[in-house]
Each structure stands twice: as structure tokens, then as C-alpha cells.
Design an enzyme around this catalytic site. Structure first.
Site, PDB file in Angstrom:
ATOM      1  N   MET A 220     -22.434  66.840 -41.420  1.00 17.15           N
ATOM      2  CA  MET A 220     -22.772  67.122 -42.943  1.00 17.15           C
ATOM      3  C   MET A 220     -23.290  68.688 -43.007  1.00 17.15           C
ATOM      4  SD  MET A 220     -24.412  63.980 -44.607  1.00 17.15           S
ATOM      5  CE  MET A 220     -23.205  62.624 -45.477  1.00 17.15           C
TER       6      MET A 220
ATOM      7  N   ASP B 261     -29.462  69.674 -44.992  1.00 12.16           N
ATOM      8  CA  ASP B 261     -28.708  70.793 -45.057  1.00 12.16           C
ATOM      9  C   ASP B 261     -29.549  72.166 -44.686  1.00 12.16           C
ATOM     10  OD1 ASP B 261     -26.984  68.914 -45.715  1.00 12.16           O
ATOM     11  OD2 ASP B 261     -26.288  69.786 -47.954  1.00 12.16           O
TER      12      ASP B 261
HETATM   13  O1  F6P Z   1     -27.055  67.338 -49.444  1.00 15.50           O
HETATM   14  C1  F6P Z   1     -27.545  66.528 -48.321  1.00 15.50           C
HETATM   15  C2  F6P Z   1     -25.928  65.943 -48.076  1.00 15.50           C
HETATM   16  O2  F6P Z   1     -26.247  64.886 -47.104  1.00 15.50           O
HETATM   17  C3  F6P Z   1     -24.701  66.694 -47.501  1.00 15.50           C
HETATM   18  O3  F6P Z   1     -24.795  67.328 -46.400  1.00 15.50           O
HETATM   19  C4  F6P Z   1     -23.520  65.872 -48.054  1.00 15.50           C
HETATM   20  O4  F6P Z   1     -22.319  66.525 -48.521  1.00 15.50           O
HETATM   21  C5  F6P Z   1     -24.052  64.948 -49.200  1.00 15.50           C
HETATM   22  O5  F6P Z   1     -25.493  64.980 -49.165  1.00 15.50           O
HETATM   23  C6  F6P Z   1     -23.541  63.682 -49.191  1.00 15.50           C
HETATM   24  O6  F6P Z   1     -23.796  63.275 -50.581  1.00 15.50           O
HETATM   25  P1  F6P Z   1     -23.798  61.544 -51.094  1.00 15.50           P
HETATM   26  O7  F6P Z   1     -24.863  60.963 -50.053  1.00 15.50           O
HETATM   27  O8  F6P Z   1     -24.169  61.684 -52.454  1.00 15.50           O
HETATM   28  O9  F6P Z   1     -22.482  60.797 -50.316  1.00 15.50           O
END
Ligand code: F6P
Length: 407
Positions: A197, A155
Site C-alpha cells: 500500500m 503512507d
Molecule cells: O491512505 C492510506 C491507505 O491505506 C492507502 O495506502 C491505500 O491506497 C488506501 O488507504 C486504501 O483505502 P481504503 O481503505 O479506502 O480501501
């Protein structure tokens, strides 16, 4: 000396490069009793009560990392020591009173620091995003723990560095999709809504959106007006002769309150306000599936559909959620090198006893910054040149060719 290293939060390409960088620096030191210990699954072991940390549990969570066993580790994706979103400070979410909160923070920080001895480490390098680094910062602040950190996240939303590792690999993956999807969009004359994302920071969407020349780019930092920012632009583009359209949409992009009320039938403000949260209290914006919602609303637009037909263009809409494919695979050159540098420098800080520091890329140099300050979040500045370029790209791409020549 035994130096622990852990990787926390969502994985990002370059995690292994940081580990390898730390191993390289430790190896260069050529001290016989310097060992690097992988602490598995992020902060998970730190959520155990001390009495439950039996030798069997410790064995499950720790592993001596030998450089000879991990040839070219920096070229590999993922993390060999696993990751998790465990948060030892989770219980604080319910504590509202400020004094009580402070006392609990100190208590938890000290409890975590007391685990160093049990785990057999003298210092720790935590590699992660604002949540993981925030835990390390709290441990340092409240218990003076021997801890340093390296900024990770696709991010790119950490204040203490120009770039986090993982970001450019991910931005490239999104750009590849936005580039490639134009062929199928073109063949069918379709509108594609591509969800990218980035939770509440639009770095990935603005970089990939402008890099690929997306036709509409929606960021979390600026709630969008469905009519003005989507419908009117699509209409202008159809009028200008464009036959297909790519909308780059951040998973965290939401319509303005006014637009939700006026234009949306498939989501309400309540759906957004009541989104579930993760253990760090972040709303799980991906659960909204905003690209899907935009697509559903677009499909209902009879007037726009009729206008497209008048312009001799099909009116078909599809959505694609990139999701975890954006974190998958091997790191690119930039993230391999940045990861190596972060790990190498973090180990250097540990060897110098320079704790409470976050490795930070500033221009071309890696410098130590204050861990507490550096772990804060950064989002896209709406007055930046990036946003100006985004707006310019979108504006140009709904003008007719004649119009562009006239100018
Ligand atoms: O913070 C990194 C990230 O990839 C975000 O962009 C996304 O919202 C989140 O993690 C997704 O999280 P998880 O892997 O727990 O679904």
C-alpha cells in the site's frame, strides 16, 4: 470546556493511542468541566444540514470519552470512534472557477464551524492524513475554527512531520511478509510480486523493500521501465545463479508511457488515466492491481522463461497483494508512543488556545506547525539517500558472487 476528537481517513495503528494521549492531558488538567467528546465516523456528521442534526442524530455521532472506561487504550489497534472518508468539501470538486471556489470554501468552512455549537463542542482535534487534516486546515483558514490536528497515515506522506503514526507498524508488517515469503519463493524457485500500500507515496515500499532486501523495488515516484527495471534484472539474477526473486511493488507504481506501449498487453495508459477517484479526488490506484498485471506480463515472457531453464532455475510467477492487512492489528512501540505524544500535545494546544496547529515530530521533539502548510503531501525524494540505498541493494543483488569479489 468540551473538546471534540475525530479520526478520519483510512485507519492506522495508533489512532487509539492519540485518543488516549488527549484523554491523559485532559485528565491532568483536573478541571471539572473539561470533557472530551468522541465524534464518530470522521467528518460524516459535518456533512449533515444543520436542520437534520436532531438530538437523536447527535447522540448517534457523539460520545463522552472517560479515561476510566478506556484503560490501556493506546495498546489497541483501530479506532474506538470509527472512521470514514467523508469529505464535507466534496462538492468543490466540480467548481472550476477560482473565485467561486473560494466563496464556496468559505461557505462550507463556516457551515462546518457552526456545527460546533450544535454538537456541543468548543474545539476539535482532527486526527488523520492529508485529506482529514486538509479539511481541518480549510475550516481554520476560512472560518477561524478552534481546530488542531494530528498527522496519521500508514503512507507517511504528510509534509508537516518527520513521521506520521501508523507508518512504522505498517512498514514492519510489509517487511515481515517480504522476509517470510522468501521461504516459499525459495522452495518453489519462484518470482513473487508483492504489492504494498501507499497510494502515491513510496515510503512504505522503499522502507520495507530495503529493510527486507527485496530484489526489485518499484516506487510510485519513478515510473518504471518493465524491460530495464524488471526483465533485465531478473535475467541478470538468473544468470548470477539466484533461484528466487522478490519484487516489492508499490500499489501506485506505474510503468512509463513508453513501457506501457511497448511491454504491456494487459493494461493501457487509458486504464491508468481513467481510474476511479475517491471523495477527495485521489485516483484509486489499488484498483489497477499492478502486481497482478506485472505477473501476467511476466508469465508471457517465453524468452526469459527459456533463459531461466538454461540457468537451471524454475520460471514461475505469483503475486500477493498485502492490502488492508498492512493497517491491521496493534500499533508497535514507536506508533503507540508517537500517537500518545501527538494526542497529548494536541490537547495541550487546545487548552492554550493555540489553534490552527498540527502536531509534528521534528527529530525527537513534538512541535506545533502551521496546519495549512503541514497538511500538504510529501513523497519520496528521488535524490535522497533512501533511494540511493534502494538502487545499491538492487544493483548488488544481480551481480554474481565472483563479480562482487572482484570489485
Ligand atoms: O491512505 C492510506 C491507505 O491505506 C492507502 O495506502 C491505500 O491506497 C488506501 O488507504 C486504501 O483505502 P481504503 O481503505 O479506502 O480501501
Amino acid at each position: 470546556m468540551r473538546v471534540g476528537i475525530l479520526t478520519g481517513g483510512g485507519d492506522a495503528p495508533g489512532f487509539n493511542a492519540v485518543i488516549y494521549g488527549a484523554l491523559l492531558r485532559a485528565y491532568k488538567e483536573s478541571i471539572d468541566d473539561l470533557e472530551v467528546i468522541g465524534i464518530k465516523k470522521g467528518w460524516e456528521v459535518f456533512t449533515y444540514k444543520n436542520e437534520d442534526l436532531t438530538p437523536e442524530v447527535i447522540n448517534r455521532y457523539t460520545e463522552v470519552l472517560e479515561i476510566a472506561d478506556h484503560d490501556d487504550l493506546h495498546t489497541k489497534g483501530g479506532t474506538i470512534i470509527y472512521t470514514s472518508r467523508s469529505n464535507p468539501f466534496k462538492a468543490l470538486a466540480k467548481v472550476k472557477d477560482l473565485d467561486e471556489r473560494k466563496a464556496r470554501e468559505r461557505e462550507i468552512g463556516e457551515d462546518m464551524a457552526s456545527k460546533f455549537e450544535i454538537l456541543g463542542i468548543d474545539a476539535l482535534i482532527a486526527v488523520g492524513g492529508d485529506d482529514t487534516c486538509g479539511v481541518a486546515a480549510a475550516m481554520y483558514k476560512h472560518a477561524g475554527a478552534n481546530v488542531c490536528a494530528c498527522p496519521k497515515t500508514i503512507d507517511n506522506d504528510l509534509a508537516g512531520t518527520d513521521y506520521t503514526f501508523g507508518f512504522f507498524t505498517s512498514a514492519q508488517l510489509a517487511t515481515n511478509v517480504l522476509d517470510n515469503i522468501t521461504t516459499t519463493a525459495h522452495s518453489h524457485q519462484r518470482i513473487f510480486v508483492v504489492e504494498i500500500m501507499g497510494r502515491d507515496a513510496g515510503w512504505l515500499t522503499v522502507y520495507s523493500g530495503i529493510a527486507a532486501g527485496a530484489d526489485i523495488i518499484l516506487l510510485p515516484e519513478k515510473p518504471f521501465d518493465f524491460k530495464e527495471d524488471v526483465l533485465d534484472v531478473l535475467k541478470a539474477r538468473a544468470n548470477a545463479g539466484y533461484k528466487y526473486h522478490i519484487i516489492a511493488c508499490s500499489e501506485g507504481a506505474v510503468p512509463t508511457k513508453e513501457s506501457i506501449e511497448r511491454d504491456f498487453t494487459v493494461i493501457s495508459q487509458e486504464d491508468i488515466d481513467k481510474l476511479p477517484k475517491d471523495v477527495f479526488g485521489n485516483p484509486l490506484l489499488a484498483k489497477l492491481k499492478i502486481s497482478d498485471k506485472i505477473t501476467k506480463e511476466l508469465i508471457k515472457q517465453e524468452e526469459l522463461s527459456a533463459f531461466f531453464k538454461k540457468c537451471d532455475a524454475n520460471y514461475e510467477v505469483r503475486s500477493v497483494i498485502l492490502g488492508h492487512t498492512m493497517r491491521a492489528g496493534t500499533p508497535n512501540v514507536f506508533d503507540r508512543v508517537l500517537g500518545l505524544r501527538y494526542g497529548y500535545h494536541a490537547m495541550q494546544y487546545v487548552l492554550e488556545g493555540n489553534f490552527g496547529k498540527l502536531t509534528s515530530l521534528q527529530g525527537t521533539e513534538i512541535k506545533p506547525v502551521d496546519l495549512v502548510e503541514g497538511s500538504k503531501k510529501s513523497i519520496v525524494d528521488l535524490s535522497s539517500d533512501l533511494v540511493e540505498i534502494k538502487d545499491a541493494i538492487v544493483a548488488v543483488k544481480h551481480k554474481t558472487k565472483e563479480h562482487l569479489f572482484l570489485k
